[in-house]
Write an enzyme that holds these catalytic residues in place. Structure first.
Site, PDB file in Angstrom:
ATOM      1  N   TYR A  61     -48.481  -2.029   0.953  1.00 28.21           N
ATOM      2  CA  TYR A  61     -48.430  -1.183   2.086  1.00 28.21           C
ATOM      3  C   TYR A  61     -49.714  -0.261   2.263  1.00 28.21           C
ATOM      4  O   TYR A  61     -49.996   0.510   1.442  1.00 28.21           O
ATOM      5  CB  TYR A  61     -47.093  -0.150   1.848  1.00 28.21           C
ATOM      6  CG  TYR A  61     -45.751  -0.794   1.725  1.00 28.21           C
ATOM      7  CD1 TYR A  61     -45.595  -1.973   2.239  1.00 28.21           C
ATOM      8  CD2 TYR A  61     -44.703   0.046   1.163  1.00 28.21           C
ATOM      9  CE1 TYR A  61     -44.353  -2.536   2.105  1.00 28.21           C
ATOM     10  CE2 TYR A  61     -43.641  -0.469   1.181  1.00 28.21           C
ATOM     11  CZ  TYR A  61     -43.133  -1.782   1.815  1.00 28.21           C
ATOM     12  OH  TYR A  61     -42.077  -2.375   1.499  1.00 28.21           O
ATOM     13  N   PRO A 212     -32.223  -0.884   6.658  1.00 25.44           N
ATOM     14  CA  PRO A 212     -30.933  -0.443   6.832  1.00 25.44           C
ATOM     15  C   PRO A 212     -30.677  -0.070   8.272  1.00 25.44           C
ATOM     16  O   PRO A 212     -29.450   0.303   8.841  1.00 25.44           O
ATOM     17  CB  PRO A 212     -30.691   0.594   5.851  1.00 25.44           C
ATOM     18  CG  PRO A 212     -32.214   0.934   5.766  1.00 25.44           C
ATOM     19  CD  PRO A 212     -32.956  -0.367   5.887  1.00 25.44           C
ATOM     20  N   LEU A 213     -31.448   0.364   8.878  1.00 25.11           N
ATOM     21  CA  LEU A 213     -31.550   0.751  10.345  1.00 25.11           C
ATOM     22  C   LEU A 213     -31.808  -0.360  11.320  1.00 25.11           C
ATOM     23  O   LEU A 213     -32.097  -0.264  12.662  1.00 25.11           O
ATOM     24  CB  LEU A 213     -32.400   2.045  10.833  1.00 25.11           C
ATOM     25  CG  LEU A 213     -32.070   3.054   9.930  1.00 25.11           C
ATOM     26  CD1 LEU A 213     -32.740   4.316  10.130  1.00 25.11           C
ATOM     27  CD2 LEU A 213     -30.479   3.567   9.931  1.00 25.11           C
ATOM     28  N   GLY A 214     -32.084  -1.787  10.743  1.00 20.50           N
ATOM     29  CA  GLY A 214     -32.082  -2.766  11.792  1.00 20.50           C
ATOM     30  C   GLY A 214     -33.746  -2.942  11.766  1.00 20.50           C
ATOM     31  O   GLY A 214     -34.095  -3.950  12.787  1.00 20.50           O
ATOM     32  N   PHE A 217     -39.514  -3.211  13.228  1.00 20.16           N
ATOM     33  CA  PHE A 217     -40.139  -4.615  14.186  1.00 20.16           C
ATOM     34  C   PHE A 217     -39.332  -5.002  15.095  1.00 20.16           C
ATOM     35  O   PHE A 217     -39.889  -5.460  16.028  1.00 20.16           O
ATOM     36  CB  PHE A 217     -40.413  -5.541  12.976  1.00 20.16           C
ATOM     37  CG  PHE A 217     -41.383  -5.188  11.965  1.00 20.16           C
ATOM     38  CD1 PHE A 217     -42.788  -4.784  12.176  1.00 20.16           C
ATOM     39  CD2 PHE A 217     -40.828  -5.367  10.555  1.00 20.16           C
ATOM     40  CE1 PHE A 217     -43.374  -4.524  11.248  1.00 20.16           C
ATOM     41  CE2 PHE A 217     -41.645  -5.064   9.534  1.00 20.16           C
ATOM     42  CZ  PHE A 217     -43.046  -4.590   9.757  1.00 20.16           C
ATOM     43  N   THR A 218     -37.949  -4.824  15.102  1.00 21.47           N
ATOM     44  CA  THR A 218     -37.034  -5.078  16.378  1.00 21.47           C
ATOM     45  C   THR A 218     -36.235  -4.331  16.988  1.00 21.47           C
ATOM     46  O   THR A 218     -35.459  -4.292  17.665  1.00 21.47           O
ATOM     47  CB  THR A 218     -36.215  -6.276  15.521  1.00 21.47           C
ATOM     48  OG1 THR A 218     -35.468  -5.560  14.460  1.00 21.47           O
ATOM     49  CG2 THR A 218     -36.826  -7.277  15.099  1.00 21.47           C
TER      50      THR A 218
HETATM   51  N1  LIG Z   1     -38.375  -5.926   0.223  1.00 25.17           N
HETATM   52  C1  LIG Z   1     -39.036  -5.936   1.404  1.00 25.17           C
HETATM   53  O1  LIG Z   1     -39.555  -7.253   1.501  1.00 25.17           O
HETATM   54  C2  LIG Z   1     -38.852  -4.850   2.495  1.00 25.17           C
HETATM   55  C3  LIG Z   1     -39.438  -5.250   3.615  1.00 25.17           C
HETATM   56  C4  LIG Z   1     -39.210  -4.338   4.735  1.00 25.17           C
HETATM   57  C5  LIG Z   1     -39.115  -2.959   4.224  1.00 25.17           C
HETATM   58  N2  LIG Z   1     -38.686  -2.758   3.127  1.00 25.17           N
HETATM   59  C6  LIG Z   1     -38.506  -1.632   2.550  1.00 25.17           C
HETATM   60  O2  LIG Z   1     -37.266  -1.085   3.328  1.00 25.17           O
HETATM   61  C7  LIG Z   1     -37.521   0.424   3.868  1.00 25.17           C
HETATM   62  C8  LIG Z   1     -36.866   0.321   5.137  1.00 25.17           C
HETATM   63  O3  LIG Z   1     -37.211  -0.614   6.089  1.00 25.17           O
HETATM   64  P1  LIG Z   1     -38.079  -0.063   7.380  1.00 25.17           P
HETATM   65  O4  LIG Z   1     -38.563   1.165   7.341  1.00 25.17           O
HETATM   66  O5  LIG Z   1     -38.860  -1.489   7.633  1.00 25.17           O
HETATM   67  O6  LIG Z   1     -36.801  -0.084   8.377  1.00 25.17           O
HETATM   68  P2  LIG Z   1     -35.436   0.745   8.830  1.00 25.17           P
HETATM   69  O7  LIG Z   1     -35.336   1.812   7.671  1.00 25.17           O
HETATM   70  O8  LIG Z   1     -34.362  -0.311   9.191  1.00 25.17           O
HETATM   71  O9  LIG Z   1     -35.979   1.240  10.200  1.00 25.17           O
HETATM   72  C9  LIG Z   1     -37.225   2.050  10.231  1.00 25.17           C
HETATM   73  C10 LIG Z   1     -37.537   2.514  11.739  1.00 25.17           C
HETATM   74  O10 LIG Z   1     -36.138   3.258  12.114  1.00 25.17           O
HETATM   75  C11 LIG Z   1     -36.921   4.493  12.606  1.00 25.17           C
HETATM   76  N3  LIG Z   1     -36.201   5.666  12.163  1.00 25.17           N
HETATM   77  C12 LIG Z   1     -35.751   5.922  10.825  1.00 25.17           C
HETATM   78  N4  LIG Z   1     -34.868   6.992  10.684  1.00 25.17           N
HETATM   79  C13 LIG Z   1     -34.468   7.081  11.978  1.00 25.17           C
HETATM   80  C14 LIG Z   1     -33.423   7.891  12.629  1.00 25.17           C
HETATM   81  N5  LIG Z   1     -32.751   8.734  11.850  1.00 25.17           N
HETATM   82  N6  LIG Z   1     -33.110   7.822  14.054  1.00 25.17           N
HETATM   83  C15 LIG Z   1     -33.985   6.984  14.565  1.00 25.17           C
HETATM   84  N7  LIG Z   1     -34.900   6.269  14.085  1.00 25.17           N
HETATM   85  C16 LIG Z   1     -35.184   6.319  12.887  1.00 25.17           C
HETATM   86  C17 LIG Z   1     -38.282   4.724  12.087  1.00 25.17           C
HETATM   87  O11 LIG Z   1     -39.055   5.543  13.067  1.00 25.17           O
HETATM   88  P3  LIG Z   1     -39.577   6.880  12.557  1.00 25.17           P
HETATM   89  O12 LIG Z   1     -40.944   6.898  11.872  1.00 25.17           O
HETATM   90  O13 LIG Z   1     -40.064   7.391  13.873  1.00 25.17           O
HETATM   91  O14 LIG Z   1     -38.302   7.502  12.202  1.00 25.17           O
HETATM   92  C18 LIG Z   1     -38.705   3.292  11.787  1.00 25.17           C
HETATM   93  O15 LIG Z   1     -39.083   2.885  13.196  1.00 25.17           O
HETATM   94  C19 LIG Z   1     -39.214   0.252   4.079  1.00 25.17           C
HETATM   95  O16 LIG Z   1     -39.560   1.551   4.397  1.00 25.17           O
HETATM   96  C20 LIG Z   1     -39.541  -0.393   2.725  1.00 25.17           C
HETATM   97  O17 LIG Z   1     -39.623   0.787   1.726  1.00 25.17           O
HETATM   98  C21 LIG Z   1     -38.796  -3.866   2.006  1.00 25.17           C
END
Ligand SMILES: NC(=O)c1ccc[n+]([C@@H]2O[C@H](COP(=O)([O-])OP(=O)(O)OC[C@H]3O[C@@H](n4cnc5c(N)ncnc54)[C@H](OP(=O)(O)O)[C@@H]3O)[C@@H](O)[C@H]2O)c1
Length: 298
Positions: A61, A212-214, A217-218
């Protein structure tokens, strides 16, 4: 007891059900520094104030940017804070994701995590098996896990986890070494990983859903909000669609530890507060077929 009062033991730590995924604190494309470094620092500080004691990060990251921010803001770390990292990937000079899974590469990434996070030991290290964009042919699983078990013997790694792992990967890994956690993409809008989740339940392995919130990226959160069933359950609980998606995850397994990612203080507060929502049988039945948004790429 609602989820906000529950903890799950992981090695020598007991972590709360909702953690924090730090990937959103890097720059655009998870590459380079954040657009607003002070805002990123404030999110980290507030996460810990709110009781978050499970932070998910990775050397890739930034690279290094997010680890360095975490150390800058939170070191010396509060007792009980579990920091998890991932090895197996790297970034090329344009930000492309490449595989780095040879034993010496796994060790080098872990050593870099130790340096940038200013820790002597990383509590939980995931071996990330899938790598977006491909890369050189994968190294045998036994060799990769061998590198991590060596590092565990040296005291540099607490627990070993797997990420982007299949049922076969998990079964093969369990024959080699204990696996404390699996981190795979999963959520109300992407349930393809149910077989791995089921295997985790059978073995009592913690399951850490990423996206967890989809996923950003999408457009995950927006898609959740536009689902009429999720919206109606959200209205009933005076909650947001994202909070319902997190509460749904928590109800799936008592060792489910979502790590929603955000760069926003308001979203962080909302995500942590989702642990107070108790979905009832009627909600869960309604959500059974809701939110099928398709698997996010990557
Ligand atoms: N193991 C792996 O290969 C891998 C791959 C991807 C991710 N990860 C880990 O998983 C974590 C979670 O995945 P992610 O961050 O990609 O996706 P996510 O948690 O599903 O979604 C993040 C997105 O949701 C928005 N968001 C967050 N809370 C919100 C809320 N309460 N209401 C509306 N929008 C909200 C964020 O924007 P804002 O910033 O505007 O809130 C961001 O655009 C990552 O941070 C990383 O640590 C691991």
């Amino acid at each position: 007891m609602t989820a906000i009062e529950q903890t799950v033991s992981l090695g020598d730590k007991a972590v709360r059900r909702i953690g924090f995924g730090a990937m959103q604190l890097a720059g655009p494309g998870v590459f380079g520094p954040p657009k607003d470094p002070d805002a990123a620092r404030a999110v980290l500080r507030r996460a810990v104030e709110l009781g978050v004691d499970h932070i998910d990060t990775a050397q890739v990251y930034g690279p290094d940017v997010v680890n360095e921010l975490i150390a800058e803001v939170l070191h010396p770390y509060p007792t009980g804070l579990l920091i998890a990292t991932k090895v197996g990937g790297a970034r090329d000079e344009t930000g492309g994701w490449v595989r780095a899974s040879r034993p010496e590469q796994l060790r080098a990434t872990l050593e870099q995590d130790l340096r940038t996070l200013r820790r002597d030991r990383i509590d939980l290290v995931y071996l990330r098996l899938g790598v977006g964009g491909g890369g050189p042919a994968p190294v045998p699983l036994a060799d990769q896990l061998g590198a991590l078990t060596e590092l565990r013997k040296e005291g540099k790694v607490g627990l070993i986890g797997l990420s982007t792992a299949s049922v076969d990967d998990l079964r093969a890994a369990l024959a080699i070494t204990p696996i404390a956690a699996v981190q795979n993409p999963y959520g109300i809008g992407n349930r393809e990983d149910e077989p791995v989740l089921e295997l985790c339940r059978e073995h009592g392995i913690a399951y850490v859903p990423y996206y967890p919130l989809g996923s950003a990226f999408t457009g995950g959160p927006q898609a959740l909000a536009s689902d009429p069933v999720i919206a109606s359950v959200a209205a009933k609980h005076d909650a947001s669609a994202s909070q319902i998606a997190l509460a749904w995850l928590l109800a799936r397994y008592d060792r489910m530890l979502p790590i929603p990612g955000t760069s926003s203080l308001a979203h962080l507060e909302e995500n942590v507060a989702a642990g107070r929502i108790a979905l009832d049988e009627e909600d869960l039945a309604a959500l059974e077929n809701a939110g099928h948004l398709g698997a996010p790429a990557f």
